[in-house]
Design an enzyme around this catalytic site. Structure first.
Site, mmCIF file in Angstrom:
data_model
loop_
_atom_site.group_PDB
_atom_site.id
_atom_site.type_symbol
_atom_site.label_atom_id
_atom_site.label_comp_id
_atom_site.label_asym_id
_atom_site.label_seq_id
_atom_site.Cartn_x
_atom_site.Cartn_y
_atom_site.Cartn_z
ATOM 1 N N ASP A 16 5.393 -94.445 -55.346
ATOM 2 C CA ASP A 16 6.627 -95.116 -54.935
ATOM 3 C C ASP A 16 6.661 -96.588 -55.319
ATOM 4 O OD1 ASP A 16 4.595 -95.703 -53.118
ATOM 5 O OD2 ASP A 16 5.477 -94.526 -51.513
ATOM 6 N N HIS A 36 5.289 -89.829 -42.647
ATOM 7 C CA HIS A 36 5.775 -89.828 -44.033
ATOM 8 C C HIS A 36 4.622 -89.710 -45.033
ATOM 9 C CE1 HIS A 36 5.820 -94.566 -44.284
ATOM 10 N NE2 HIS A 36 4.693 -94.116 -44.820
ATOM 11 N N GLU A 70 10.554 -90.107 -45.622
ATOM 12 C CA GLU A 70 10.640 -90.370 -44.184
ATOM 13 C C GLU A 70 11.027 -89.091 -43.444
ATOM 14 O OE1 GLU A 70 9.347 -93.042 -43.396
ATOM 15 O OE2 GLU A 70 10.484 -94.856 -43.878
ATOM 16 N N ASN A 99 4.761 -92.322 -38.800
ATOM 17 C CA ASN A 99 5.857 -91.392 -38.490
ATOM 18 C C ASN A 99 5.734 -90.084 -39.288
ATOM 19 O OD1 ASN A 99 6.562 -92.099 -41.072
ATOM 20 N ND2 ASN A 99 8.515 -93.048 -40.560
#
Ligand code: F6R
Length: 260
Positions: free
Chosen positions: A67, A138, A143, A136
């Site tokens: 990313d 990811h 996400e 979380n």
């Protein structure tokens, strides 16, 4: 999922480095998928040290990072391009022309995302994808609620991810809101996945990834669909697991079992 629990963060890093080391020495032209983030820094230190002191060569490898932030040029100090140059690429003998990250400063990020998929395909796909995990759940910047069928594309970052990454930027406001990330399906197409998580802050996400339901609410749980996914944890990151006794039986101290 092959779950290896190591006693300390240091031993978890070494275990992950051993797998990459073994892969690259056995197949020098391996296509590596790479990750950024705090967890990976000691791993890149370890790989750079093995390059300097133990002849580990990345000269024939190709790499694709997961990313990059949208809006940051490669020379921006907080870009993942810079992170990779400083943490790894400039410390080993990898050919810079064979290192790839999505272009966060592309005039059209949609076009850049599709082009990235094509580049991965043209390289013959990713042999070993390195991954971290967000608190979380990811992976990459996929996400919660990211589609399990997603490909490289633009993702809006959650406030919690921006808060976690704020430490690299001057303020929360300056922390990017968008990124280009490989999709969950892109990641699942890698021939092998290697996820590294250390520290108690990751324990809940790790438990949901390994033992929770397969759900877009925890994108890392999609690794349950991958036939060759290895997860390396230190004790702290493993504290939320219900079946740790079983993992310890199969892989005592994170070692390979007899039948591997
Ligand atoms: C980075 C990436 C992210 C990180 C994750 C964990 O390329 O794709 O998924 O791996 O946010 O980051 P750290 O290690 O900083 O907790």
């Amino acid at each position: 999922m092959k779950t290896l629990i190591l006693p300390t963060p240091e031993s978890a890093i070494k275990r992950a480095a051993d797998i990459i080391d073994h892969t690259v020495r056995a197949t020098p032209d391996t296509v590596l998928g790479l990750a950024t983030g705090g967890t990976m820094l000691p791993l890149y230190d370890e790989l750079a040290q093995r390059h300097r002191e133990d002849g580990l060569s990345f000269a024939a490898t190709t790499s694709f990072n997961l990313d990059e932030y949208i809006g940051l040029a490669p020379d921006h100090p907080c870009s993942y391009h810079r992170y990779m140059a400083e943490a790894f690429f400039e410390r080993v003998d990898i050919d810079p022309t064979r290192t790839h990250l999505p272009r966060g400063d592309a005039a059209d990020p949609h076009v850049a995302s599709n082009a990235y998929e094509t580049l991965i395909e043209e390289a013959g796909g990713i042999d070993l994808q390195l991954l971290g995990i967000g608190q979380n759940g990811h992976i990459g910047f996929n996400e919660p609620t990211a589609s399990i069928g997603s490909r490289t594309r633009i993702k809006t970052l959650t406030a919690s991810t921006r808060q976690a990454n704020q430490r690299y930027f001057a303020s929360f406001e300056e922390t990017p809101r968008y990124a280009i990330t490989m999709g969950v399906a892109t990641i699942l197409e890698s021939r092998k996945c290697l996820l590294l998580a250390t520290g108690e802050a990751k324990a809940d996400a790790v438990a949901r990834m390994i033992e929770g339901p397969l759900s877009a609410a925890c994108p890392a749980s999609a690794l349950q669909l991958h036939a060759r996914a290895t997860v390396i944890l230190d004790q702290a990151a493993a504290t939320g697991l219900k079946f740790s006794e079983y993992y310890e039986t199969v892989h005592p101290q994170g070692r390979d079992r007899v039948f591997d």
